[in-house]
Design a protein around this motif. Structure first.
Motif, PDB file in Angstrom:
ATOM      1  N   VAL A 157      11.518  -2.703  -8.412  1.00  0.00           N
ATOM      2  CA  VAL A 157      10.651  -2.271  -7.366  1.00  0.00           C
ATOM      3  C   VAL A 157      10.699  -0.624  -7.039  1.00  0.00           C
ATOM      4  CG1 VAL A 157      10.305  -2.551  -4.765  1.00  0.00           C
ATOM      5  CG2 VAL A 157      10.850  -4.429  -6.480  1.00  0.00           C
ATOM      6  N   ARG A 158      12.004  -0.204  -7.078  1.00  0.00           N
ATOM      7  CA  ARG A 158      12.128   1.231  -6.732  1.00  0.00           C
ATOM      8  C   ARG A 158      11.397   2.070  -7.798  1.00  0.00           C
ATOM      9  NH1 ARG A 158      17.566   3.829  -5.715  1.00  0.00           N
ATOM     10  NH2 ARG A 158      16.129   5.403  -4.752  1.00  0.00           N
ATOM     11  N   PHE A 159      11.589   1.506  -9.084  1.00  0.00           N
ATOM     12  CA  PHE A 159      10.819   2.413 -10.133  1.00  0.00           C
ATOM     13  C   PHE A 159       9.410   2.587  -9.748  1.00  0.00           C
ATOM     14  CE2 PHE A 159       8.151   2.438 -13.870  1.00  0.00           C
ATOM     15  CZ  PHE A 159       8.392   3.583 -14.368  1.00  0.00           C
ATOM     16  N   LEU A 160       8.770   1.258  -9.305  1.00  0.00           N
ATOM     17  CA  LEU A 160       7.424   1.239  -9.165  1.00  0.00           C
ATOM     18  C   LEU A 160       7.220   2.150  -7.703  1.00  0.00           C
ATOM     19  CD1 LEU A 160       6.562  -2.364 -10.071  1.00  0.00           C
ATOM     20  CD2 LEU A 160       5.731  -0.313 -11.354  1.00  0.00           C
ATOM     21  N   ALA A 161       7.771   2.309  -6.881  1.00  0.00           N
ATOM     22  CA  ALA A 161       7.736   3.107  -5.532  1.00  0.00           C
ATOM     23  C   ALA A 161       8.037   4.639  -5.971  1.00  0.00           C
ATOM     24  CB  ALA A 161       8.533   2.622  -4.639  1.00  0.00           C
ATOM     25  N   SER A 162       8.567   4.853  -6.965  1.00  0.00           N
ATOM     26  CA  SER A 162       9.414   6.302  -7.230  1.00  0.00           C
ATOM     27  C   SER A 162       8.174   7.466  -8.011  1.00  0.00           C
ATOM     28  CB  SER A 162      10.210   6.198  -8.261  1.00  0.00           C
ATOM     29  OG  SER A 162       9.674   6.270  -9.633  1.00  0.00           O
ATOM     30  N   ASP A 163       8.552   8.603  -7.757  1.00  0.00           N
ATOM     31  CA  ASP A 163       7.868   9.513  -8.442  1.00  0.00           C
ATOM     32  C   ASP A 163       7.614   9.476 -10.175  1.00  0.00           C
ATOM     33  OD1 ASP A 163       7.227  10.754  -6.075  1.00  0.00           O
ATOM     34  OD2 ASP A 163       8.701  12.280  -6.224  1.00  0.00           O
ATOM     35  N   GLN A 164       8.491   8.663 -10.676  1.00  0.00           N
ATOM     36  CA  GLN A 164       8.188   8.125 -11.986  1.00  0.00           C
ATOM     37  C   GLN A 164       7.020   7.288 -12.364  1.00  0.00           C
ATOM     38  OE1 GLN A 164      11.666   8.815 -10.849  1.00  0.00           O
ATOM     39  NE2 GLN A 164      11.106  10.750 -11.606  1.00  0.00           N
ATOM     40  N   ALA A 165       6.541   6.913 -11.343  1.00  0.00           N
ATOM     41  CA  ALA A 165       5.524   5.724 -11.473  1.00  0.00           C
ATOM     42  C   ALA A 165       4.142   6.123 -10.922  1.00  0.00           C
ATOM     43  CB  ALA A 165       6.209   4.417 -10.822  1.00  0.00           C
ATOM     44  N   THR A 166       3.954   7.483 -10.666  1.00  0.00           N
ATOM     45  CA  THR A 166       2.505   7.734 -10.078  1.00  0.00           C
ATOM     46  C   THR A 166       1.460   7.246 -10.989  1.00  0.00           C
ATOM     47  OG1 THR A 166       2.992   9.745 -11.372  1.00  0.00           O
ATOM     48  CG2 THR A 166       3.488   9.865  -8.962  1.00  0.00           C
ATOM     49  N   TYR A 167       1.427   7.190 -12.133  1.00  0.00           N
ATOM     50  CA  TYR A 167       0.248   6.611 -12.802  1.00  0.00           C
ATOM     51  C   TYR A 167       0.052   5.182 -13.071  1.00  0.00           C
ATOM     52  CZ  TYR A 167      -4.122   8.092 -15.242  1.00  0.00           C
ATOM     53  OH  TYR A 167      -5.451   7.824 -15.695  1.00  0.00           O
ATOM     54  N   ILE A 168       0.843   4.445 -12.320  1.00  0.00           N
ATOM     55  CA  ILE A 168       0.895   2.847 -12.711  1.00  0.00           C
ATOM     56  C   ILE A 168       0.320   2.172 -11.399  1.00  0.00           C
ATOM     57  CG2 ILE A 168       2.231   0.970 -13.176  1.00  0.00           C
ATOM     58  CD1 ILE A 168       4.525   2.977 -14.307  1.00  0.00           C
ATOM     59  N   THR A 169      -0.613   1.534 -11.766  1.00  0.00           N
ATOM     60  CA  THR A 169      -1.227   0.394 -10.792  1.00  0.00           C
ATOM     61  C   THR A 169      -2.067  -0.687 -11.214  1.00  0.00           C
ATOM     62  OG1 THR A 169      -2.446   0.725  -8.516  1.00  0.00           O
ATOM     63  CG2 THR A 169      -3.745   1.724 -10.544  1.00  0.00           C
ATOM     64  N   GLY A 170      -1.899  -1.740 -10.666  1.00  0.00           N
ATOM     65  CA  GLY A 170      -2.717  -2.854 -11.281  1.00  0.00           C
ATOM     66  C   GLY A 170      -1.806  -3.395 -12.289  1.00  0.00           C
ATOM     67  N   ALA A 171      -0.358  -3.166 -12.433  1.00  0.00           N
ATOM     68  CA  ALA A 171       0.313  -3.453 -13.464  1.00  0.00           C
ATOM     69  C   ALA A 171       1.186  -4.893 -13.071  1.00  0.00           C
ATOM     70  CB  ALA A 171       1.411  -2.669 -13.719  1.00  0.00           C
ATOM     71  N   VAL A 172       1.443  -5.635 -13.837  1.00  0.00           N
ATOM     72  CA  VAL A 172       2.346  -7.044 -13.402  1.00  0.00           C
ATOM     73  C   VAL A 172       3.417  -6.753 -14.480  1.00  0.00           C
ATOM     74  CG1 VAL A 172       2.197  -9.418 -13.819  1.00  0.00           C
ATOM     75  CG2 VAL A 172      -0.117  -8.425 -13.064  1.00  0.00           C
ATOM     76  N   VAL A 173       4.549  -6.319 -13.844  1.00  0.00           N
ATOM     77  CA  VAL A 173       5.596  -6.225 -14.464  1.00  0.00           C
ATOM     78  C   VAL A 173       6.750  -7.380 -14.341  1.00  0.00           C
ATOM     79  CG1 VAL A 173       7.899  -4.500 -14.554  1.00  0.00           C
ATOM     80  CG2 VAL A 173       5.380  -3.743 -13.788  1.00  0.00           C
ATOM     81  N   PRO A 174       7.108  -7.882 -15.646  1.00  0.00           N
ATOM     82  CA  PRO A 174       7.977  -9.053 -15.767  1.00  0.00           C
ATOM     83  C   PRO A 174       9.403  -8.575 -15.575  1.00  0.00           C
ATOM     84  CG  PRO A 174       6.938  -8.696 -17.756  1.00  0.00           C
ATOM     85  CD  PRO A 174       6.554  -7.570 -16.991  1.00  0.00           C
ATOM     86  N   VAL A 175      10.069  -9.215 -14.767  1.00  0.00           N
ATOM     87  CA  VAL A 175      11.499  -9.025 -14.595  1.00  0.00           C
ATOM     88  C   VAL A 175      12.490 -10.303 -14.920  1.00  0.00           C
ATOM     89  CG1 VAL A 175      13.818  -8.202 -13.486  1.00  0.00           C
ATOM     90  CG2 VAL A 175      11.254  -7.022 -13.100  1.00  0.00           C
ATOM     91  N   ASP A 176      12.014 -10.899 -16.175  1.00  0.00           N
ATOM     92  CA  ASP A 176      12.367 -12.309 -16.403  1.00  0.00           C
ATOM     93  C   ASP A 176      13.177 -12.546 -17.463  1.00  0.00           C
ATOM     94  OD1 ASP A 176      10.607 -11.663 -18.404  1.00  0.00           O
ATOM     95  OD2 ASP A 176       8.989 -12.958 -17.923  1.00  0.00           O
ATOM     96  N   GLY A 177      13.949 -11.794 -18.009  1.00  0.00           N
ATOM     97  CA  GLY A 177      14.843 -11.833 -19.212  1.00  0.00           C
ATOM     98  C   GLY A 177      14.076 -12.440 -20.407  1.00  0.00           C
ATOM     99  N   GLY A 178      12.810 -12.229 -20.505  1.00  0.00           N
ATOM    100  CA  GLY A 178      11.946 -12.548 -21.534  1.00  0.00           C
ATOM    101  C   GLY A 178      11.204 -14.036 -21.398  1.00  0.00           C
ATOM    102  N   LEU A 179      11.496 -14.562 -20.305  1.00  0.00           N
ATOM    103  CA  LEU A 179      11.162 -15.870 -20.016  1.00  0.00           C
ATOM    104  C   LEU A 179       9.756 -16.009 -20.366  1.00  0.00           C
ATOM    105  CD1 LEU A 179      11.697 -19.187 -19.276  1.00  0.00           C
ATOM    106  CD2 LEU A 179      11.143 -18.308 -16.821  1.00  0.00           C
ATOM    107  N   GLY A 180       8.886 -15.263 -19.627  1.00  0.00           N
ATOM    108  CA  GLY A 180       7.458 -15.267 -19.603  1.00  0.00           C
ATOM    109  C   GLY A 180       6.836 -14.858 -20.768  1.00  0.00           C
ATOM    110  N   MET A 181       7.396 -14.187 -21.918  1.00  0.00           N
ATOM    111  CA  MET A 181       6.491 -13.503 -23.128  1.00  0.00           C
ATOM    112  C   MET A 181       5.956 -14.832 -23.993  1.00  0.00           C
ATOM    113  SD  MET A 181       9.396 -12.026 -25.445  1.00  0.00           S
ATOM    114  CE  MET A 181      10.815 -12.715 -25.738  1.00  0.00           C
TER     115      MET A 181
END
Ligand code: NAD
Length: 237
Positions: free
Chosen positions: A213-237
């Motif tokens: 969450v902090r990454f997506l709200a940071s200055d390192q993520a200025t060009y990321i929008t509409g992304a669906v980011v899994p934080v699932d240990g690989g479960l959903g792949m």
């Protein structure tokens, strides 16, 4: 730069870890919570706790007024509040279905819409929605929850298109199984079955969701929008 950050459902579990992470990073953080009291550890960090049930439009409006009066308009919104009411389809009442949709989807719509007022004016903002791997894969006994969490993906992607020209990013995180009260109801046998399907072989800690969450709200993520980011240990792949 210290930003005004609002985390819904920030008094425990994943929301608590997210609020703590932003506060540790020097932001002005507010949380909403539905019942009880805000945790002392957050109060000690200067986090503003506002009692608010997101299914009630008046409570959402007055929560925003309180946050704005104290921290200014919300610049980062993390829509995290959510519930489950698991039941197999034929046993699932309309009330079970509606309650989950009202909180997870309509409550999020309401919260995001109100935050966008200030973000549109500022021509800047970050919105992160906490969905679930279940919104993508489905889960037996969770048709209501899966529908609400899948709905968040379409909602976020529509807003990413609508708000991109105003420099507002809207992204979704889909956690897998996270070690919180929500998953503590799972029995040992079922837990072992789940873990066999998780490539990393363990539940996530709430802090691991907070990092994304902090990454997506940071200055390192200025060009990321509409992304669906899994934080699932690989479960959903
Ligand atoms: P939790 O039950 O510990 O916390 C849920 C939070 O939402 C609480 O703070 C609660 O007060 C708040 N909330 C619920 N209904 C509300 C309402 N009507 N108004 C205001 N606040 C309300 O759960 P958690 O595990 O920390 O889950 C947080 C989010 O992450 C939820 O949206 C959940 O669906 C999602 N999620 C959790 C997991 C997991 O494994 N724990 C996995 C995927 C997604």
């Amino acid at each position: 730069m210290s930003r005004s950050v609002l985390v819904t459902g920030g008094n425990r579990g994943i929301g608590l870890a997210i609020a703590r992470a932003f506060a540790d990073g020097g932001d002005k953080v507010a949380i909403t919570y539905r019942s009880g009291e805000p945790p002392e550890e957050l109060t000690a960090l200067g986090v503003l706790g506002v009692k608010c049930d997101i299914t009630d439009p008046e409570q959402v409006e007055s929560a925003y007024k309180e946050v704005e009066a104290s921290h200014g308009p919300v610049q980062v919104l993390v829509a995290n509040a959510g519930i489950t009411r698991d039941q197999l389809l034929l046993r699932m009442s309309e009330e079970d279905f509606e309650a989950v949709l009202q909180t997870n989807l309509t409550g999020t719509f309401r919260t995001v819409k109100r935050a966008c007022r200030g973000m549109l004016r500022a021509r800047s903002g970050r919105i992160v929605l906490i969905s679930s791997v279940v919104g993508l894969s489905g889960a037996a006994g969770q048709a209501n929850y899966a529908a609400s969490k899948a709905g968040l993906v379409g909602f976020a992607r529509s807003l990413a298109r609508e708000l991109g020209s105003r420099n507002i990013t809207v992204n979704v995180i889909t956690p897998g199984f996270v070690d919180t009260a929500m998953t503590q109801v799972v029995g040992e046998e079922r837990k072992a079955e789940i873990l066999r399907q998780v490539p990393l072989g363990r539940y996530a800690q709430p802090e691991e969701v907070a990092d994304a969450v902090r990454f997506l709200a940071s200055d390192q993520a200025t060009y990321i929008t509409g992304a669906v980011v899994p934080v699932d240990g690989g479960l959903g792949m």
